[in-house]
Structures are given as C-alpha cells and as structure tokens.
Design a protein around this motif. Structure first.
Motif, PDB file in Angstrom:
ATOM      1  N   ILE A 107       0.826  -1.203   0.000  1.00 34.14           N
ATOM      2  CA  ILE A 107       0.000   0.000   0.000  1.00 34.14           C
ATOM      3  C   ILE A 107       0.862   1.256   0.000  1.00 34.14           C
ATOM      4  O   ILE A 107       0.538   2.260  -0.620  1.00 34.14           O
TER       5      ILE A 107
ATOM      6  N   VAL B 291      -8.663   1.330  10.866  1.00 35.78           N
ATOM      7  CA  VAL B 291      -7.582   2.158  10.326  1.00 35.78           C
ATOM      8  C   VAL B 291      -6.238   1.460  10.531  1.00 35.78           C
ATOM      9  O   VAL B 291      -5.396   1.412   9.632  1.00 35.78           O
TER      10      VAL B 291
ATOM     11  N   ILE C  62      -5.902  -1.268   8.019  1.00 37.68           N
ATOM     12  CA  ILE C  62      -5.697  -0.719   6.679  1.00 37.68           C
ATOM     13  C   ILE C  62      -4.237  -0.328   6.498  1.00 37.68           C
ATOM     14  O   ILE C  62      -3.614  -0.605   5.470  1.00 37.68           O
TER      15      ILE C  62
ATOM     16  N   LYS D 220      -6.871  -6.472   3.631  1.00 36.47           N
ATOM     17  CA  LYS D 220      -8.052  -6.308   2.795  1.00 36.47           C
ATOM     18  C   LYS D 220      -9.311  -6.428   3.653  1.00 36.47           C
ATOM     19  O   LYS D 220      -9.267  -6.873   4.792  1.00 36.47           O
ATOM     20  N   ASN D 221     -10.454  -6.069   3.061  1.00 32.97           N
ATOM     21  CA  ASN D 221     -11.713  -6.083   3.816  1.00 32.97           C
ATOM     22  C   ASN D 221     -12.041  -7.454   4.398  1.00 32.97           C
ATOM     23  O   ASN D 221     -12.521  -7.570   5.524  1.00 32.97           O
TER      24      ASN D 221
ATOM     25  N   LYS E 239     -17.226  -2.441   5.047  1.00 30.03           N
ATOM     26  CA  LYS E 239     -17.440  -1.429   4.009  1.00 30.03           C
ATOM     27  C   LYS E 239     -18.223  -0.242   4.559  1.00 30.03           C
ATOM     28  O   LYS E 239     -17.926   0.910   4.226  1.00 30.03           O
TER      29      LYS E 239
ATOM     30  N   LEU F  59     -15.925   1.784   6.659  1.00 32.20           N
ATOM     31  CA  LEU F  59     -14.968   2.526   5.843  1.00 32.20           C
ATOM     32  C   LEU F  59     -15.591   3.786   5.257  1.00 32.20           C
ATOM     33  O   LEU F  59     -14.921   4.828   5.170  1.00 32.20           O
TER      34      LEU F  59
ATOM     35  N   TYR G  56     -13.931   7.333   5.816  1.00 25.06           N
ATOM     36  CA  TYR G  56     -13.567   8.217   4.708  1.00 25.06           C
ATOM     37  C   TYR G  56     -14.189   9.601   4.894  1.00 25.06           C
ATOM     38  O   TYR G  56     -13.544  10.631   4.635  1.00 25.06           O
TER      39      TYR G  56
ATOM     40  N   ASP H  15     -10.246   6.700  -0.576  1.00 24.58           N
ATOM     41  CA  ASP H  15      -9.986   5.269  -0.681  1.00 24.58           C
ATOM     42  C   ASP H  15      -8.982   4.834   0.383  1.00 24.58           C
ATOM     43  O   ASP H  15      -8.454   5.656   1.130  1.00 24.58           O
ATOM     44  N   ARG H  16      -8.702   3.527   0.445  1.00 27.10           N
ATOM     45  CA  ARG H  16      -7.857   2.974   1.500  1.00 27.10           C
ATOM     46  C   ARG H  16      -6.396   3.426   1.364  1.00 27.10           C
ATOM     47  O   ARG H  16      -5.711   3.587   2.368  1.00 27.10           O
TER      48      ARG H  16
ATOM     49  N   LEU I 214      -6.230   6.797   2.786  1.00 23.27           N
ATOM     50  CA  LEU I 214      -6.393   6.689   4.236  1.00 23.27           C
ATOM     51  C   LEU I 214      -5.074   6.302   4.897  1.00 23.27           C
ATOM     52  O   LEU I 214      -4.686   6.881   5.925  1.00 23.27           O
ATOM     53  N   ALA I 215      -4.372   5.337   4.323  1.00 25.97           N
ATOM     54  CA  ALA I 215      -3.088   4.910   4.888  1.00 25.97           C
ATOM     55  C   ALA I 215      -2.076   6.050   4.854  1.00 25.97           C
ATOM     56  O   ALA I 215      -1.375   6.302   5.838  1.00 25.97           O
TER      57      ALA I 215
END
Length: 218
Positions: free
Chosen positions: A12, A151, A154, A159-160, A175, A178, A182, A189-190, A193-194
């Motif tokens: 990521i 978080v 992530i 993954k979810n 979801k 998330l 967000y 998106d993830r 977020l990271a």
C-alpha cells in the motif's frame, strides 16, 4: 529523466509512493520490488537508477550498497517513523526519509540524490510536535474505537475480508465502517487513508496503539 526503482514489502505504501512520483514529468518508475530477493535481482539489471528501499526489507546494508554503487546507481532509504535515518546514511545511502515524509519533500530528495548529492535526510512534517498536529488530533477524536482498529489494519495492508475475520464481522459491515471513516478523514480510498494516517503523527500513534491492543487480545 529520473529513473526510480521502488522496493517495499508494504504494497500500500509502495503504491502510494508510485502515485506521488508518477505525477511528475521528470520521473519514470522502471521497476517495483516487494521483497529483498527481487530487489537484488533488479540491482543487477538496471544502471544509473535511484533505488527507494524500505528498511522493513531488512537488507544486508553493506552488501546492498556495494552492489548498487557498482552499477552507478544511488540509494534512498525509507525508514519507519520511529527509526533513526543516521545508520542508513552511515552505511552509504545517498539519502534517507521517514515514511511520513510529505510528497514534495520526497520528490525533492529524489531529485537531489539523482543530481549526485549525498547524505540527504528529508524533512518529516508528520513528526511535528503534538500540539501542531491539530488535524491528526481532530480526526483521532472523531473516530470510534472500532473505526480506529480498522484504520490500524488498513495501514498494515489488510483487505476487507481479512479485517472482517480479525474483527469477527462481515465484509459489508467493514465497508459501511470505511464509508464513515472516509467521511471523517476526508479521503476517498484505503490508499489515501493509509497515507493520511502516517502523515499525522497523533493519528498514526493512535492507530498503532489500537493495533497493539488487537495483537494482545489474540
């Protein structure tokens, strides 16, 4: 043209770095590596490149530096926010940055190293004193304990489906969480977020603490 090779076992963050560099016309990412073995193979393949490698790959630094410099390439170490950059500079890296480095500082560091400058240690705005990280503090306070755990996962690259298993719930519930996260962080998106999390020290520390709690519980 700045030829760049990205080596990071955290996909990521590798994707995030690639996204930042790809926005610049004078950068070209010629290879990406997810492990040390692939990185060593890449060193032998390309010459005159700038290698951005993560400290989490746990390389044999003297050997790696020797091989890279023998191929007329240069090295920038990406170290964890809690690590010192100095050992990497001392080992022969041309530059060193923390993961929380800003996009502009990352780009400037790569350009300077490509010009042949040495011993560059990038600025790390994300490591500002707590009282200055008002955005990180505000977001931390808005997130619920469950959202903070998500978080943390992530940031670890989960993954979810894996997050749902770790938190004993369903992917649809994750979801839904998330979407709320967000909204509260202002990202889409993830990946964003990271990157947002590691760029804000207070939020990053809160996520790390939530991750530690989950590990202890298991």
């Amino acid at each position: 043209m700045n030829k760049v090779i990205l080596a990071d076992n955290q996909a990521i963050f590798r994707a995030g770095t690639a996204k930042i560099l790809a926005m610049e016309d004078d950068f070209r990412i010629i290879a990406q590596c997810g492990d040390a073995e692939r990185l060593y193979q890449t060193v032998e393949t390309f010459r005159g490149a700038v290698f951005l490698f993560a400290s989490t790959l746990k390389l044999n630094l003297p050997l790696f530096m020797e091989r890279v410099h023998a191929h007329d390439s240069r090295v920038i170490a990406i170290v964890e926010n809690t690590e010192s950059t100095q050992p990497f500079i001392a080992a022969g890296a041309n530059g060193a940055l923390h993961r929380c480095v800003s996009g502009p500082a990352l780009i400037e560091c790569v350009r300077r190293v490509n010009r042949g400058e040495h011993g560059i240690q990038g600025t790390v705005p994300g490591l500002a004193p707590h009282e200055e990280d008002l955005v990180g503090a505000r977001v931390r306070d808005r997130l619920t304990p469950k959202e903070m755990k998500i978080v943390a996962l992530i940031v670890q690259g989960c993954k979810n489906k894996e997050i749902a298993m770790r938190l004993t719930t369903t992917e649809q519930v994750i979801k839904n969480y998330l979407r709320s996260i967000y909204d509260k962080t202002g990202v889409s998106d993830r990946l964003e977020l990271a990157l947002f999390t590691i760029h804000h020290r207070i939020l990053a520390e809160a996520a790390a603490a939530a991750g530690d709690i989950m590990m202890q519980a298991n």
